[in-house]
Enzyme design. Structure first.
Site, PDB file in Angstrom:
ATOM      1  N   GLY A   8      28.304  -2.623  -3.336  1.00 43.68           N
ATOM      2  CA  GLY A   8      28.115  -2.896  -4.775  1.00 43.68           C
ATOM      3  C   GLY A   8      28.192  -4.385  -5.070  1.00 43.68           C
ATOM      4  N   GLN A  12      28.851  -6.440 -11.509  1.00 46.52           N
ATOM      5  CA  GLN A  12      29.577  -7.438 -12.308  1.00 46.52           C
ATOM      6  C   GLN A  12      30.716  -8.055 -11.500  1.00 46.52           C
ATOM      7  OE1 GLN A  12      31.872  -5.905 -15.576  1.00 46.52           O
ATOM      8  NE2 GLN A  12      31.910  -7.852 -16.676  1.00 46.52           N
ATOM      9  N   TYR A 141      33.325  10.145 -14.815  1.00 48.66           N
ATOM     10  CA  TYR A 141      33.757   8.859 -14.248  1.00 48.66           C
ATOM     11  C   TYR A 141      35.264   8.903 -13.970  1.00 48.66           C
ATOM     12  CZ  TYR A 141      34.680   3.771 -14.196  1.00 48.66           C
ATOM     13  OH  TYR A 141      35.081   2.500 -13.875  1.00 48.66           O
ATOM     14  N   LYS A 145      37.293   8.799 -10.472  1.00 45.78           N
ATOM     15  CA  LYS A 145      38.256   7.716 -10.188  1.00 45.78           C
ATOM     16  C   LYS A 145      39.638   8.287  -9.850  1.00 45.78           C
ATOM     17  CE  LYS A 145      35.817   3.951 -10.503  1.00 45.78           C
ATOM     18  NZ  LYS A 145      35.565   3.165  -9.309  1.00 45.78           N
TER      19      LYS A 145
HETATM   20  C1  AKB Z   1      33.707   1.187 -18.036  1.00 43.50           C
HETATM   21  O1  AKB Z   1      33.730   0.878 -19.236  1.00 43.50           O
HETATM   22  O2  AKB Z   1      33.203   2.227 -17.599  1.00 43.50           O
HETATM   23  C2  AKB Z   1      34.379   0.261 -17.051  1.00 43.50           C
HETATM   24  C3  AKB Z   1      35.802   0.665 -16.846  1.00 43.50           C
HETATM   25  C4  AKB Z   1      36.820   0.350 -17.857  1.00 43.50           C
HETATM   26  O3  AKB Z   1      36.101   1.242 -15.846  1.00 43.50           O
HETATM   27  N1  AKB Z   1      34.301  -1.088 -17.504  1.00 43.50           N
END
Ligand code: AKB
Length: 316
Positions: A8, A12, A141, A145
């Protein structure tokens, strides 16, 4: 850390981490990779190799041929993008990590895995969120995680893989754009302030979230990977934060430098719901006590630097 692989690397964090590690360890000792089909260009860090972390064969080949001892595994779909395609998000975020952990086990590598404030959920205490608490995220997400945090623990306890990581807040930076997160507004606001003097914000004005300026985010990753193993109790998923702010507060700070800047609020219900399920601010005493975490930038010093650096970038 002698020979490093980054996945990756055009993202960013990846682009700036690649540059920092190459300056520190030498270009030839930092293999930066981006996804096979990515057409992203990193503004700063070249050259790149191509790698899909879901492809264990290619991962093994690079780690073996290049004698890699440390992997910064940054390849991931961010929160808003992940909600558009949950199956792909799970595949990239969870299956990709399992491959990296497996290869690390086989070739005795250390791993840095970035978790996120996204690993928390609506049942989490919102203020001063403890290191160990209810998580139960309700986004794909966050679920990927949190699973990643547990997998890192498992690979350390079962196989001794040095899998370390932090829970990053939103990251603010001026080099590469963030791609598909909920906290991206904080970066977009700076571009809009300098270019259009006007910004339509997709989160409500009082939505409070943890944030951090990129130099502190890079410092956290490198310091944790260099920390003495014996001092680490949690090892991965350390809460780290530098500042917590709302769109309204960020806009007010930017207005101190650009008084004519105006923000309107056009709420995106998907990203608002994600933000509402995340903490207002995390407690990061475990990171401070165990490996000396200490951010440098506050809201005002970050805004001042961001505006200066971004203005320079936009002029060139
Ligand atoms: C997102 O907004 O998905 C990321 C994070 C806080 O993990 N920047």
């Amino acid at each position: 850390m002698k020979k490093i692989l980054i996945t990756g690397a055009a993202g960013q964090i990846g682009s700036e981490l690649t540059e920092l590690l190459r300056n520190k360890y030498g270009n030839e000792n930092v293999i930066a990779t981006i996804h096979n089909q990515s057409n992203k260009e990193s503004p700063i860090a070249k050259p790149f190799g191509r790698l899909d972390s879901r492809d264990q064969g290619s991962l093994k080949e690079i780690v073996n041929n290049e004698k890699i001892d440390t992997v910064f595994h940054l390849a991931s779909l961010l929160s808003a993008k992940a909600e558009e395609n949950p199956q792909l998000a799970w595949d990239v975020n969870a299956n990709g990590l399992v491959n990296v952990l497996e290869v690390a086990r086989m070739y005795n590598c250390a791993i840095f895995f970035p978790s996120s404030i996204g690993a928390f959920g609506p049942g989490t205490p919102r203020d001063n969120t403890p290191q160990i608490t209810i998580q139960r995220p309700n986004t794909i997400y966050g679920i990927s995680k949190l699973s990643g945090e547990l997998l890192c623990d498992y690979y350390y306890n079962r196989y001794g893989v040095e899998a370390r990581g932090v829970r990053y807040p939103g990251i603010i930076s001026y080099q590469a754009m963030p791609g598909g997160g909920t906290t991206d507004y904080a970066v977009h606001m700076f571009y809009a302030a300098l270019q259009d003097r006007q910004y339509d914000c997709y989160l409500k004005p009082a939505t409070m979230l943890d944030m951090m300026y990129m130099p502190d985010a890079l410092h956290a990753a490198v310091t944790l990977m260099q920390a003495d193993s014996k001092k680490l109790q949690y090892r991965n998923a350390y809460n780290v934060t530098a500042m917590n702010l709302t769109p309204q507060e960020l806009a007010a700070e930017i207005k101190k430098h650009i008084p004519e800047f105006e923000v309107n609020y056009k709420i995106d219900p998907v990203r608002q719901a994600i933000a509402d399920s995340w903490p207002n601010y995390m407690g990061d005493s475990a990171a401070r006590n165990e490996w000396g975490w200490q951010p440098t930038y506050t809201l005002s010093t970050m805004v001042e630097d961001m505006l200066q650096q971004l203005a320079k970038k936009l002029e060139s």
